[in-house]
Motif scaffolding. Sequence first.
Motif, short mmCIF file in Angstrom:
data_model
loop_
_atom_site.label_atom_id
_atom_site.label_comp_id
_atom_site.label_asym_id
_atom_site.label_seq_id
_atom_site.Cartn_x
_atom_site.Cartn_y
_atom_site.Cartn_z
N GLY A 12 -9.12 13.29 11.90
CA GLY A 12 -8.02 14.07 12.17
C GLY A 12 -7.31 14.28 10.83
O GLY A 12 -6.92 13.62 9.98
N ALA A 13 -6.47 15.42 10.79
CA ALA A 13 -5.57 15.85 9.59
C ALA A 13 -4.20 14.79 9.96
O ALA A 13 -3.74 15.32 10.76
N ARG A 14 -3.93 13.97 9.08
CA ARG A 14 -2.82 13.19 9.11
C ARG A 14 -2.47 12.48 8.11
O ARG A 14 -3.47 11.99 7.22
N LEU A 15 -1.21 12.38 7.57
CA LEU A 15 -0.75 11.85 6.43
C LEU A 15 -0.60 10.14 6.67
O LEU A 15 0.31 9.93 7.43
N GLY A 16 -1.43 9.27 6.00
CA GLY A 16 -1.15 7.74 6.35
C GLY A 16 -0.21 7.36 5.54
O GLY A 16 -0.06 7.77 4.44
N VAL A 17 0.83 6.32 6.19
CA VAL A 17 1.69 5.72 5.24
C VAL A 17 1.36 4.35 5.14
O VAL A 17 2.44 3.51 4.83
N ALA A 18 0.22 3.75 5.55
CA ALA A 18 -0.02 2.40 5.37
C ALA A 18 1.12 1.57 6.20
O ALA A 18 1.30 0.58 5.69
N GLY A 19 1.67 2.07 7.41
CA GLY A 19 2.55 1.32 7.98
C GLY A 19 3.90 1.12 7.43
O GLY A 19 4.72 0.45 7.91
N VAL A 20 4.19 1.69 6.34
CA VAL A 20 5.35 1.83 5.59
C VAL A 20 5.96 3.28 5.34
O VAL A 20 5.80 3.71 4.49
N PRO A 21 6.77 3.62 6.47
CA PRO A 21 7.13 5.11 6.66
C PRO A 21 7.92 5.41 5.47
O PRO A 21 7.85 6.73 4.87
N TRP A 22 8.82 4.71 4.95
CA TRP A 22 9.56 4.98 3.74
C TRP A 22 8.80 5.52 2.58
O TRP A 22 9.19 6.27 1.56
N LEU A 23 7.47 5.10 2.53
CA LEU A 23 6.90 5.56 1.39
C LEU A 23 6.72 7.28 1.05
O LEU A 23 6.44 7.53 0.25
N LEU A 24 6.93 7.78 2.75
CA LEU A 24 6.80 9.05 2.55
C LEU A 24 7.85 10.08 1.52
O LEU A 24 7.46 10.96 1.01
N VAL A 25 8.87 9.08 1.41
CA VAL A 25 10.01 9.70 0.65
C VAL A 25 9.63 9.99 -0.80
O VAL A 25 9.64 11.09 -1.37
N PRO A 26 9.28 8.82 -1.55
CA PRO A 26 8.86 8.87 -2.78
C PRO A 26 7.54 9.82 -3.09
O PRO A 26 7.46 10.58 -4.19
N ALA A 27 6.65 9.71 -2.14
CA ALA A 27 5.57 10.44 -2.11
C ALA A 27 5.72 11.93 -1.95
O ALA A 27 5.11 12.97 -2.73
N ALA A 28 6.77 12.20 -1.15
CA ALA A 28 7.15 13.76 -1.06
C ALA A 28 7.61 14.22 -2.51
O ALA A 28 7.64 15.41 -2.93
N LEU A 29 8.49 13.67 -3.05
CA LEU A 29 9.04 13.53 -4.20
C LEU A 29 8.25 13.98 -5.45
O LEU A 29 8.20 14.76 -6.20
N GLY A 30 7.13 13.03 -5.24
CA GLY A 30 6.24 13.14 -6.42
C GLY A 30 5.54 14.32 -6.38
O GLY A 30 5.09 15.26 -7.22
N THR A 31 5.09 14.67 -4.95
CA THR A 31 4.60 16.14 -4.66
C THR A 31 5.45 17.20 -5.19
O THR A 31 4.88 18.02 -5.84
#
Lengths: 268, 269
Positions: A3-22
Motif C-alpha cells: 500500500g502507498a504509505r509514508l513510513g516513519v519508523a515509529g518516530v512521527p516527528w521525523l516527518l518534519v525534517p523529511a518534509a523540509l528536506g523535500t
Amino acid sequence: MRGARLGVAGVPWLLVPAALGTALVALPVVAMALTVEWSQFWSLVTSEPSRDALWLSLRTATVSTLLCLVLGVPLALVLARSHGRAATLLRSVVLLPLVLPPVVGGIALLQAFGRRGLLGGSFTALGVDIAFTTTAVVIAQTFVAMPFLVLSLEGALRSTGTRFEDVAATLGAAPSLTLRRVTLPLALPGLVSGTILAFARCLGEFGATITFAGSLQGTTRTLPLEIYLQREGDPRAAVALSLVLVAVAVLVIGLTRARRSSLTAGTP
Amino acid sequence: MSARWARTRSYAVRAGAAVTGLTLLVACSGPASSGEGAATTSADTTLTVFAAASLQTPFEAIGAAFEEANPGTTVRFGFGGSSGLVAQLTEGAPADVLATANEATMTTAESAGLLAGTPRPFATNVLQIAVPADNPRRVDALADLADPATKVVLCAPAVPCGAASLAVEKAAGIDITPVSEEQSVTDVLGKVRSGEADAGLVYVTDVRGAGDSVRGIDFPEAAKAVNTYPIATLKGSENASFAIKFVAAVTSPDGQRVLRDAGFSPATP
C-alpha cells in the motif's frame, strides 16, 4: 504491491525534517517552472544555439557513457575481486573525481592533456590537438562520470558474492564464460543504474568542461555551458533551458526506477 | 580549530535559518525575512563597496589609504561581474557604493532605483591582445588574430568584453574565428596564460595584473571600444557621508594615480 504509505519508523516527528528536506529540493525546481515564460518557451529552447547545445550534450554524453562502460566495467570487476591495501588505494584513486570539485578536475586534465601539459606535447607531435575540441568534452565527462558507474557496479558485484561463480567453475565453465553468463547478469541492476547515473552526470558536466575544453557553439558548448552563458545575455532563455535539463533528469530518474523494478521483479 | 568550528557552526546556523525561512514560505507563502545582515554594533563605521572584478587591485589600495585617512573606518569590498553585482543589489544586498565596468550596467542600477547620487565616470579601459610570454605565433597586430592557424580565445558576444571584441573586429574589418568564446575576461586570460590559446582579447588592466606569464600588445583599433567605468553612491547606504567621501577618494588625484598604475586611463581625456 504494498500500500502507498509514508513510513516513519515509529518516530512521527521525523516527518518534519523529511518534509523540509523535500521542500528544499522541490521548491526551487517548482519555482523555476512557475517563473519560466511559457509563451516563449518553445522559441527560447529551439533557438539555434540551444539546439546545438542540446544535440552536442546528447552526443558527447552518449560517447562518454560508452567510454565509461568500456573502462569502468573492467575496473569495477578488478575492484570487487581485490582485497587489501592495493585495492583500497586503487579505489581511492578511481573515486577521486567524485569528491573533487569539477573545476579542479578540469585543471588537472589541463596539466595532463593540455598543449603544455604532461602528455600534451606527445599528442601535438602526433598531430592530435585535444584542447578546444569535442574530444576534450568527452574526456572531461568521462573523467567525472566514471566513478558513478564503477561505484554502482562494484557494490552490486560485492553484494552478489562469488558463490555462483565458484559453482559455475566447478561445473567446468571457463572464467570468461562465467563472467559473461553469471557475474555480469547477476550484477545487471547495478550496471544499468550505474550507466544511467553516469549518463546523467555527463549531461550535467560543467566545471571540468569549461576549464578544460572551452566554450564554442556546436563544438564544446554543452547545454550547461549554454545555460550559464545565457544567464548573462538572456536570463529567460537560461531558465527555459534549465527546465529542459530538469526534464531530461526526471526522465533519467524515471528510467532508472522502471529498469530497476523490471530487473528485480522475480528475484526474491 | 575552534575558530573554524565556530565558522562551520555559523554556516550551519545560517543554512538552518534559510530552511526555517523556507518553512515559513511553505506554511504561509509570505515573504520570509531573516534578521541576518551587516549589523555593526561597534562605533566603527564599515563601508561596503561593490566593484567590478577588474578594479580589485587599485580599489584595495584606495580602500587602505581611505581607512588610514579616516580612523575607525573599515572598507569592505565585494568584487564580481558588474551585472552580477547589480543583481545582488536589486535583491537587497547591503552596500554603500557601486562601481561598474561599463555604463550599461550602471544604467540598469539607476533604473532599478538603487542609486543615491548621479554616476560619475572615473576611469576607462581598453582591449589589448594577450599572448603567452613566449608568443609562439609571433602575433603583433590585430590582423594576425584572423590567421586560422592561430588559436584565439575571445569573450562570448553576450558579455561586455565580447561585445567590445566584436566592435574592434568590425573597426579593423577583420573576422576572427575563435576556438572558444569564454564567459569572462578572466577565463580568456586563463586560457592564454596556460598556453592553451595563442592569443586572446582582454583588457589592458588584466594583462597588467597577470604578471610575467602574459604579454600585452596594443593595437590602434582598441580606441573604437573604450569601456567607461562609472561610480555612484547607493540609496541603501547607512553611511551616506562616508560613501560620498569614498567616491571623492576614487576621483581624487591620488585615487586616479593608483588607477593609472593599474593600467586604467582617465575618464575624460
